[in-house]
Design an enzyme around this catalytic site. Structure first.
Site, PDB file in Angstrom:
ATOM      1  N   THR A 111       0.872  -1.175   0.000  1.00 11.47           N
ATOM      2  CA  THR A 111       0.000   0.000   0.000  1.00 11.47           C
ATOM      3  C   THR A 111       0.913   1.230   0.000  1.00 11.47           C
ATOM      4  O   THR A 111       2.123   1.109   0.200  1.00 11.47           O
ATOM      5  CB  THR A 111      -0.912   0.048   1.249  1.00 11.47           C
ATOM      6  OG1 THR A 111      -0.081   0.224   2.418  1.00 11.47           O
ATOM      7  CG2 THR A 111      -1.717  -1.236   1.401  1.00 11.47           C
ATOM      8  N   ILE A 158       7.378  -2.437   7.124  1.00 12.59           N
ATOM      9  CA  ILE A 158       7.326  -0.981   7.219  1.00 12.59           C
ATOM     10  C   ILE A 158       7.943  -0.337   5.982  1.00 12.59           C
ATOM     11  O   ILE A 158       9.114  -0.559   5.668  1.00 12.59           O
ATOM     12  CB  ILE A 158       8.071  -0.485   8.487  1.00 12.59           C
ATOM     13  CG1 ILE A 158       7.596  -1.245   9.735  1.00 12.59           C
ATOM     14  CG2 ILE A 158       7.893   1.019   8.642  1.00 12.59           C
ATOM     15  CD1 ILE A 158       6.100  -1.177   9.989  1.00 12.59           C
ATOM     16  N   LYS A 159       7.123   0.460   5.321  1.00  8.66           N
ATOM     17  CA  LYS A 159       7.576   1.122   4.092  1.00  8.66           C
ATOM     18  C   LYS A 159       8.141   2.490   4.459  1.00  8.66           C
ATOM     19  O   LYS A 159       7.462   3.309   5.088  1.00  8.66           O
ATOM     20  CB  LYS A 159       6.382   1.265   3.152  1.00  8.66           C
ATOM     21  CG  LYS A 159       6.728   1.099   1.705  1.00  8.66           C
ATOM     22  CD  LYS A 159       5.451   0.931   0.910  1.00  8.66           C
ATOM     23  CE  LYS A 159       5.709   1.139  -0.551  1.00  8.66           C
ATOM     24  NZ  LYS A 159       4.468   1.189  -1.312  1.00  8.66           N
ATOM     25  N   ILE A 160       9.378   2.717   4.055  1.00 11.17           N
ATOM     26  CA  ILE A 160      10.108   3.923   4.451  1.00 11.17           C
ATOM     27  C   ILE A 160      10.627   4.622   3.196  1.00 11.17           C
ATOM     28  O   ILE A 160      11.216   3.960   2.328  1.00 11.17           O
ATOM     29  CB  ILE A 160      11.353   3.535   5.305  1.00 11.17           C
ATOM     30  CG1 ILE A 160      10.986   2.546   6.428  1.00 11.17           C
ATOM     31  CG2 ILE A 160      12.098   4.747   5.804  1.00 11.17           C
ATOM     32  CD1 ILE A 160      10.667   3.158   7.735  1.00 11.17           C
TER      33      ILE A 160
END
Ligand code: E4P
Length: 215
Positions: free
Chosen positions: A27, A82-84
């Site tokens: 997402t 976790i998208k960073i």
């Protein structure tokens, strides 16, 4: 090659999951905003449908803020990744999270040098955006080729997750180059099935069958 779906729409996720070819979900803040739902509740819904990595992106841009958000998101379910964003503070967060065994997906990658930084920080996934590069007359697929080669040269464990896929050829070329994962919008997943000769062939088989069985 793993297939993730690039959407925050629960119906699309359910439909792709029912095809039996789905390994995970990505997402991003734009996709989540489109759904108009509470982010945490949406993620709780998604993890019930897909038993695989689910990328959820932070929206802070400072180290402390990103770390706090990352820890809150990671606490929702063990499958949350976790998208960073690929910025200096983001890479610091990736390093910290990799030390805590929290999986990360480094997003908004547009160059091989950025991909090297993500691998050195211990990212689980790097997300090069091929479609957005093509949009500005740069070859997205050349970037995938470079990253796959560099990661192979040094045995980096970071997985190449091809993002911003716009059509089936992006997927096929990624597979030929040995990319680990493709995150694909639902509309492109549907296109993967399409071939006019399949439709024509099926129609002929069924018609021939019907003619014989009328006799
Ligand atoms: C990556 O994970 C992003 O969600 C996504 O692939 C961006 O794609 P777009 O360029 O179609 O917005």
């Amino acid at each position: 090659m793993k297939f993730f779906i690039d959407t925050a729409n629960i119906d699309e996720i359910k439909e792709a999951s029912s095809m039996g070819i789905l390994d995970g979900v990505t997402t991003n803040p734009s996709l989540v905003a489109k759904e108009g739902k509470n982010f945490k509740e949406l993620l709780e819904e998604i993890v019930k449908v897909v038993d695989g990595p689910i990328s959820a992106e932070v929206v802070s841009t400072d180290y402390e803020g990103m770390l706090k958000e990352a820890e809150e998101l990671a606490a929702i379910h063990p499958n949350i990744v976790i998208k960073i964003p690929l910025i200096p503070e983001g890479i610091k967060v990736v390093k910290t999270l990799s030390g805590k065994n929290i999986k990360t997906n480094v997003t908004l990658c547009f160059s091989a040098s950025q991909a090297i930084l993500a691998a050195k920080a211990g990212a689980t996934y790097i997300s090069p955006f091929v479609g957005r590069l093509d949009d500005i007359s740069h070859s997205g697929m050349d970037l995938i080729e470079q990253i796959v080669q560099i990661y192979n040269n040094y045995g980096y464990q970071t997985q190449v997750l091809v993002a911003s896929i716009r059509h089936p050829l992006h997927l096929v070329e990624s597979a030929m180059m040995g990319a680990d994962v493709a995150t694909i919008p639902f509309s492109v997943i549907q296109k993967l099935f399409s071939h006019p000769l399949t439709d024509i062939g099926l129609e002929k088989f069924l018609n021939d069958w019907k003619k014989q069985n009328k006799k």
